[in-house]
Design a protein around this motif. Structure first.
Motif, PDB file in Angstrom:
ATOM      1  N   CYS A  36      42.255  58.292  56.305  1.00  0.00           N
ATOM      2  CA  CYS A  36      41.844  59.205  57.092  1.00  0.00           C
ATOM      3  C   CYS A  36      42.817  59.338  58.428  1.00  0.00           C
ATOM      4  O   CYS A  36      43.373  58.572  58.859  1.00  0.00           O
ATOM      5  N   LYS A  80      22.091  55.033  60.766  1.00  0.00           N
ATOM      6  CA  LYS A  80      22.538  56.434  60.982  1.00  0.00           C
ATOM      7  C   LYS A  80      24.066  56.588  60.215  1.00  0.00           C
ATOM      8  O   LYS A  80      24.639  55.543  59.924  1.00  0.00           O
ATOM      9  N   THR A  81      24.359  57.478  59.667  1.00  0.00           N
ATOM     10  CA  THR A  81      25.597  57.815  59.150  1.00  0.00           C
ATOM     11  C   THR A  81      26.488  58.729  59.784  1.00  0.00           C
ATOM     12  O   THR A  81      26.108  59.923  60.289  1.00  0.00           O
ATOM     13  N   ALA A  82      27.766  58.519  60.095  1.00  0.00           N
ATOM     14  CA  ALA A  82      28.606  59.607  60.600  1.00  0.00           C
ATOM     15  C   ALA A  82      29.739  59.887  59.731  1.00  0.00           C
ATOM     16  O   ALA A  82      30.119  59.319  58.652  1.00  0.00           O
ATOM     17  N   GLU A  83      30.577  61.065  59.747  1.00  0.00           N
ATOM     18  CA  GLU A  83      31.406  61.629  59.164  1.00  0.00           C
ATOM     19  C   GLU A  83      32.919  61.168  59.759  1.00  0.00           C
ATOM     20  O   GLU A  83      33.071  61.708  60.929  1.00  0.00           O
ATOM     21  N   THR A  92      35.686  58.938  50.513  1.00  0.00           N
ATOM     22  CA  THR A  92      34.240  58.852  50.836  1.00  0.00           C
ATOM     23  C   THR A  92      34.471  59.025  52.631  1.00  0.00           C
ATOM     24  O   THR A  92      34.743  57.951  53.325  1.00  0.00           O
ATOM     25  N   PRO A  93      34.286  60.093  53.389  1.00  0.00           N
ATOM     26  CA  PRO A  93      34.236  60.152  54.696  1.00  0.00           C
ATOM     27  C   PRO A  93      33.128  59.445  55.566  1.00  0.00           C
ATOM     28  O   PRO A  93      33.248  59.619  56.842  1.00  0.00           O
ATOM     29  N   TYR A  94      32.036  58.949  54.889  1.00  0.00           N
ATOM     30  CA  TYR A  94      31.148  58.625  55.646  1.00  0.00           C
ATOM     31  C   TYR A  94      30.844  57.051  55.727  1.00  0.00           C
ATOM     32  O   TYR A  94      31.417  56.203  55.187  1.00  0.00           O
ATOM     33  N   PHE A  95      30.274  56.737  57.141  1.00  0.00           N
ATOM     34  CA  PHE A  95      30.240  55.354  57.668  1.00  0.00           C
ATOM     35  C   PHE A  95      28.963  55.485  58.127  1.00  0.00           C
ATOM     36  O   PHE A  95      28.452  56.224  59.221  1.00  0.00           O
ATOM     37  N   SER A  96      28.146  54.358  57.534  1.00  0.00           N
ATOM     38  CA  SER A  96      26.825  54.058  58.074  1.00  0.00           C
ATOM     39  C   SER A  96      26.772  52.801  58.994  1.00  0.00           C
ATOM     40  O   SER A  96      27.484  51.762  58.852  1.00  0.00           O
ATOM     41  N   TYR A 132      31.664  60.993  68.144  1.00  0.00           N
ATOM     42  CA  TYR A 132      30.527  61.205  67.417  1.00  0.00           C
ATOM     43  C   TYR A 132      29.418  61.133  68.299  1.00  0.00           C
ATOM     44  O   TYR A 132      29.074  59.877  68.875  1.00  0.00           O
ATOM     45  N   SER A 137      30.102  65.498  64.965  1.00  0.00           N
ATOM     46  CA  SER A 137      31.501  65.276  65.272  1.00  0.00           C
ATOM     47  C   SER A 137      31.982  66.283  66.155  1.00  0.00           C
ATOM     48  O   SER A 137      31.940  67.364  66.321  1.00  0.00           O
TER      49      SER A 137
END
Length: 139
Positions: A36, A80-83, A92-96, A132, A137
């Motif tokens: 990324c 929580k999940t952030a992109e 996959t751009p998601y991070f929990s 974030y 974002s």
């Protein structure tokens, strides 16, 4: 007057030693993936603080489970999940990440906690940062 002052000092010291100060604390983490384009800065809460512990003298004679110390750990938490911005389509751009709601002094559970003695000091970005905030974002 001096006796009252001395008693209140002794009481304060006794309570300070007996009470635990394990509370949710604000924490800033930096997340990046090599694929990324950006590093994501996330503000969350973690459990941090002081838990009353004592060292046992007879360590050789006690079972291993009796030697573990209490740590400041999660009582209640949510994920929580952030992109992460700037990721190609195949990544996959998601991070929990966990958010501490309440904390307790207890045994460290490696299922959801990092139980190492010292944290690894890699909480920084090597790429341009994006913040974030509350589910969005900021570009």
């Amino acid at each position: 007057m001096t006796a009252i002052f001395l008693m209140s000092v002794i009481f304060g010291l006794a309570c300070g030693q007996a009470m635990s100060f394990c509370i949710p604390t604000e924490y800033t983490m930096h997340v990046e993936r090599k694929e990324c384009a950006y590093c994501l800065t996330i503000n969350t809460t973690i459990c941090a603080g002081y838990c009353m512990t004592r060292d046992v003298n007879g360590k050789l004679f006690l079972p291993k489970y009796a030697l573990s110390q209490d740590v400041c750990t999660y009582r209640d938490f949510m994920y929580k999940t952030a992109e992460i911005p700037g990721c190609p389509r195949h990544v996959t751009p998601y991070f929990s990440y966990p958010v501490a709601i309440s904390c307790k002094c207890g045994k460290c559970n490696t299922d959801y906690s990092d139980c190492i003695h010292e944290a690894i000091k890699t909480n920084y970005c090597t790429k341009p940062q994006r913040s974030y905030v509350v589910g969005f974002s900021i570009f």
